[in-house]
Design an enzyme around this catalytic site. Structure first.
Site, PDB file in Angstrom:
ATOM      1  N   ASP A 206       0.781  -1.089  -0.168  1.00 14.48           N
ATOM      2  CA  ASP A 206       0.027  -0.094   0.034  1.00 14.48           C
ATOM      3  C   ASP A 206       1.049   1.248   0.082  1.00 14.48           C
ATOM      4  O   ASP A 206       2.310   1.063   0.164  1.00 14.48           O
ATOM      5  CB  ASP A 206      -0.916   0.001   1.269  1.00 14.48           C
ATOM      6  CG  ASP A 206      -2.213   0.518   0.767  1.00 14.48           C
ATOM      7  OD1 ASP A 206      -2.305   1.821   0.350  1.00 14.48           O
ATOM      8  OD2 ASP A 206      -3.418  -0.148   1.005  1.00 14.48           O
ATOM      9  N   HIS A 279      -2.986   3.281  -4.592  1.00 10.83           N
ATOM     10  CA  HIS A 279      -2.476   2.596  -3.250  1.00 10.83           C
ATOM     11  C   HIS A 279      -0.719   2.420  -3.514  1.00 10.83           C
ATOM     12  O   HIS A 279      -0.431   1.139  -3.102  1.00 10.83           O
ATOM     13  CB  HIS A 279      -2.913   1.787  -2.570  1.00 10.83           C
ATOM     14  CG  HIS A 279      -4.224   2.518  -2.116  1.00 10.83           C
ATOM     15  ND1 HIS A 279      -4.189   3.332  -0.952  1.00 10.83           N
ATOM     16  CD2 HIS A 279      -5.868   2.082  -2.311  1.00 10.83           C
ATOM     17  CE1 HIS A 279      -5.543   3.525  -0.796  1.00 10.83           C
ATOM     18  NE2 HIS A 279      -6.446   2.930  -1.375  1.00 10.83           N
ATOM     19  N   GLU A 343      -9.804   2.867  -4.952  1.00 10.52           N
ATOM     20  CA  GLU A 343      -9.418   4.149  -4.844  1.00 10.52           C
ATOM     21  C   GLU A 343      -8.280   4.567  -5.499  1.00 10.52           C
ATOM     22  O   GLU A 343      -7.266   5.057  -5.084  1.00 10.52           O
ATOM     23  CB  GLU A 343      -9.035   4.363  -3.117  1.00 10.52           C
ATOM     24  CG  GLU A 343     -10.328   3.962  -2.449  1.00 10.52           C
ATOM     25  CD  GLU A 343     -10.046   3.874  -1.002  1.00 10.52           C
ATOM     26  OE1 GLU A 343     -10.888   4.289  -0.142  1.00 10.52           O
ATOM     27  OE2 GLU A 343      -8.995   3.535  -0.570  1.00 10.52           O
TER      28      GLU A 343
HETATM   29  C1  ACM Z   1     -10.748  -0.370   0.835  1.00  9.96           C
HETATM   30  O1  ACM Z   1     -11.295  -0.343   2.108  1.00  9.96           O
HETATM   31  N1  ACM Z   1     -10.272   0.654   0.183  1.00  9.96           N
HETATM   32  C2  ACM Z   1     -11.077  -1.583  -0.040  1.00  9.96           C
END
Ligand code: ACM
Ligand code: ZN
Length: 766
Positions: A206, A279, A343
């Site tokens: 991440d 991410h 995201e």
């Molecule tokens: C997430 O909680 N962004 C998958």
């Protein structure tokens, strides 16, 4: 003399009532079917564990059970492989028996008789779950990893037929935001196996850290595995504060293989997650040429969503990810690789010539389709290595690649869309599956990301959305609990957030829907807590927290455990076992500090609730509102006049409205002299909770003709952060029966269509 016993398959006796079954079989997750028989089996140092010869995975199960039983009892048990399935079972033996008659691949039949135990299953996985049930049948002491002398090692005689409802029973752990050592990962896997979970979703990369060694790209763990420092406090706090300490950690491939093998022996498949295209800050910090701007980039030290993502126009990105995924696929034997997909802001792609060129050469319509192109290409790469992809529900945007499984987290819609397209879905909506959310009143809980998810709410979760047809429902593989670790920095805190909510989820995933009963679960949970204690699990005792509601001048107290007794005091002292018990609502007539706690077996396992009830002239008075609150009601009908005052980080007492003004009209019921009116507002701009633009107070004697007695504009400065603002008006003894407040909403944020909230509590009239 050694006695022999005949093979008894499916010989049910229903001599015991259902009530007896539920007090004798307190296993979590609740088995499909259990019949209680007379007597009990006693485990002794001389007990022998029999398992089939030449079946390595069955030997593993038998050894696993022996390991647990030896650790708790201190006995040196003997394992004996057998050549052929015994037709008669010897006294004092525990038998693991492969049996094709068990239909379900993970199913088992457990027969506990006074003289022997038999676990029959089609597969070793089934036998493993039978062993887990047997372990719990020996009682909470069998959770201990050191010998406990004071326990009788007996299990009540019974016949249990059992199998899971769902094939995907998952728990997740984010090791990027905080890193957890291999010893803890193994313990987590053990705790999952105990609750019959069979998937561990390992969130390995991440923005805040790349945690898996990739031989071809060592900078990933060397650079991407370290951040300069870490945010302290909540991401919405202003100004942000940092701890000033570098934070590093990664797993070597050797360690990964060790964990994979450990999980395999516990019938848990690991789903590794490599996040892309978003991410990706940690990867870009190591290899900046893979980002649209070329960097330089830093491993993130705050929490959130970042605009720098993998460049989708650069072929090097796909070469790099193909190499990374090749090593990942070789390490993890499961059929799935999770490739993230959530995201991913499109800001950089919009401004990047390479990304724009890709959009035109591939004849894509927009950046959403570019994301879809990205995921499709990755899915083809993963397919070359013989695996399939799972992605967060954003992979639906711009078109779902064939064969991809959707992990539905932003509600159920992603899962529903996948099944309607004939593709598989795993459910983990934030509403029921985000175990990083608060599980009790945030004012009393350790800092968490936000949200609110009690163990009862997890238990009530139904993974198959009601709108699906039976055919579509087949595509729901199961569900998963997610443990994101922005605010979880230690193994103890992971346990605290995961348990007992994972216990509730295990039953959602294992037990048939029509056998789930919240009251019965809560009763078994009380016994299970002792088992967890013996396992040394730092489970949240928040389950025992007491909740207070005020109605008509009376306070009612409640807790999740219906059997717990609530003790309280009204003099500010802590409750004791000898304090008054709450049997009926408590009348309040003067300003009082109420303290209450749940008494269980002579102890207070939960926290002490403290509520200050302030008596004022509007206490317990009814009021009207043009817009009724839905989600944030303050817990009761007249929460604005219930005498208890909302605190920071707590929403129990606050009344919240989104995109509406507050206009309460309070009826004091008789003309009353008023010295002062005051009201609190909650401000939490990170949660879109804004103060009102203005507040005006009116009084009236007939409820129709109101006269303004004061108005205040709220300055719009220093908005950022979390705090309580108090606004008060001096009325110098004006007499009035009705008081009206108009708090004008802040309105939408400039340049955004996000609707702000207005949170208010206790309108005090003095
Ligand atoms: C997430 O909680 N962004 C998958
Ligand atoms: Zn680009």
């Amino acid at each position: 003399m050694r006695r022999l016993f005949l093979f008894t398959f499916l010989l049910y006796s229903t001599s015991k009532s259902l009530a007896q079954v539920s007090t004798v079989v307190t296993v979590i997750p609740q088995p499909v079917q259990a019949y209680v028989r007379e007597g009990k089996f006693e485990l002794k140092p001389t007990t022998r564990i029999h398992f089939p010869q030449g079946k390595a995975d069955w030997a593993t199960v038998a050894q696993y059970f022996m390991g647990i039983a030896q650790a708790s009892t201190g006995f040196q048990l003997t394992g004996i492989p057998y050549q052929t399935v015994p037709t008669s079972l010897r006294e004092n033996g525990i038998y693991f028996i492969p049996d094709e008659r068990i239909e379900q691949s993970e199913g088992y039949q457990l027969e506990i008789m006074p003289l022997f135990v038999a676990i029959r299953a089609r597969t070793a996985a089934g036998a493993f779950y039978g062993a887990q049930t047997l372990r719990q049948m020996f009682g909470p002491s069998m959770g201990s990893s050191t010998p406990t002398k004071d326990s009788a090692w007996t299990a009540a005689a019974c016949i249990i037929t059992d199998y899971p409802r769902f094939s995907y029973r998952g728990m997740h752990l984010d090791v990027s935001r905080h890193f957890f050592p291999v010893t803890f990962i193994k313990r987590y896997i053990d705790l999952l196996a105990t609750h019959k979970f069979n998937r561990f979703h390992w969130h390995l990369t991440d923005d805040q850290g790349w945690r898996i060694e990739i031989k071809k790209y060592p900078r990933l763990h060397q650079i991407g595995g370290c951040r300069e420092e870490t945010l302290v406090g909540h991401a919405t706090d202003a100004p942000p504060r940092f701890d000033g300490k570098p934070y590093c950690g990664y797993y070597t491939q050797e360690e990964i293989r060790e964990v994979v093998e450990y999980a395999r022996q516990r019938f848990i498949t690991i789903i590794p997650e490599i996040e892309m295209p978003g991410h990706a800050s940690a990867a870009l910090a190591a290899y900046p040429e893979l980002g649209c701007t070329g960097g330089p980039y830093k491993v993130a030290k705050t929490w959130g969503v970042f605009e720098d993502v993998f460049c989708a126009g650069n072929d090097k990105t796909f070469e790099f990810l193909a190499d990374v995924l090749k090593e990942v696929c070789a390490l993890f034997p499961g059929e799935y690789i999770h490739i993230g997909g959530d995201e991913c802001p499109k800001t950089r792609w919009k401004a990047c010539p390479k990304c724009q060129k890709r959009i035109s050469t591939e004849k894509l319509k927009n950046e959403d389709q570019l994301q879809s192109y990205f995921i499709r290409r990755i899915s083809e790469i993963v397919a070359r290595y013989g695996k399939k992809i799972i992605g967060w529900d954003e992979i639906l945007e711009g078109g779902l690649p064939a064969g991809a499984t959707v992990m539905s987290w932003r509600g159920n819609d992603g899962g529903i869309a996948a099944t309607k397209a004939g593709q598989y879905a795993i459910m983990c909506p934030t509403s029921h599956c985000y175990f990083d959310y608060y599980q009790s009143d945030p004012a009393q809980e350790p800092l968490a990301i936000g949200g609110f998810l009690t163990v009862q709410r997890v238990y009530d979760y139904e993974p198959v959305p009601a709108s699906l047809t039976a055919e579509e429902a087949r595509f729901i593989l199961g569900a998963q609990g997610n443990v994101w670790t922005e605010y979880i920095s230690t193994p103890e805190q992971v346990e605290y957030m995961a348990f007992p909510r994972a216990c509730a989820l295990s039953e959602v995933l294992w037990t048939p829907a029509n056998k789930r009963a919240p009251g019965d679960f809560m009763r078994r949970l009380r016994n299970h807590f002792r088992f967890l204690e013996n396992m040394g699990v730092n489970y949240a005792r928040s389950y025992y927290d007491v909740k207070a509601t005020f109605n008509g001048g009376y306070v009612s107290l409640s807790t999740a455990d219906a059997q717990a007794q609530i003790k309280y005091t009204l003099d500010g002292s802590d409750p004791k076992p000898t304090s008054p018990g709450m049997y009926s609502p408590i009348p309040l007539s003067k300003t009082t500090t109420l303290k209450a706690a749940a008494l269980v077996d002579g102890k207070f396992p939960g926290r002490i609730l403290t509520v200050r009830y302030v008596v004022h002239k509007a206490l317990n008075k009814p009021y009207t509102l043009s817009t009724q609150p839905s989600q944030y009601s303050g817990g009761e009908k007249y929460a604005l006049t219930n005498g208890s005052i909302g605190a920071l980080r707590s929403w129990y007492h606050w009344v919240g409205l989104q995109d509406a003004d507050f206009d309460p009209v309070i009826d004091l019921e008789t003309i009353t002299p008023i010295q002062k009116i005051s009201v609190n507002f909650l401000v939490g701009t990170g949660y879109l909770i804004y103060p009102p633009r203005s507040i005006e107070v009116f009084t009236s004697n007939d409820g129709e003709n109101f006269a303004s007695v004061g108005k205040r504009e709220i300055p719009v400065n220093e908005l950022v952060g979390n705090r309580i603002e108090n606004v008060s008006f001096n009325l110098n003894g004006i007499g009035a029966r009705y008081v009206k407040l108009v708090a004008q909403r802040y309105g939408p944020l400039p340049g955004s269509n996000e609707k702000t909230w207005l949170f208010l509590d206790e309108i005090m009239v003095e």
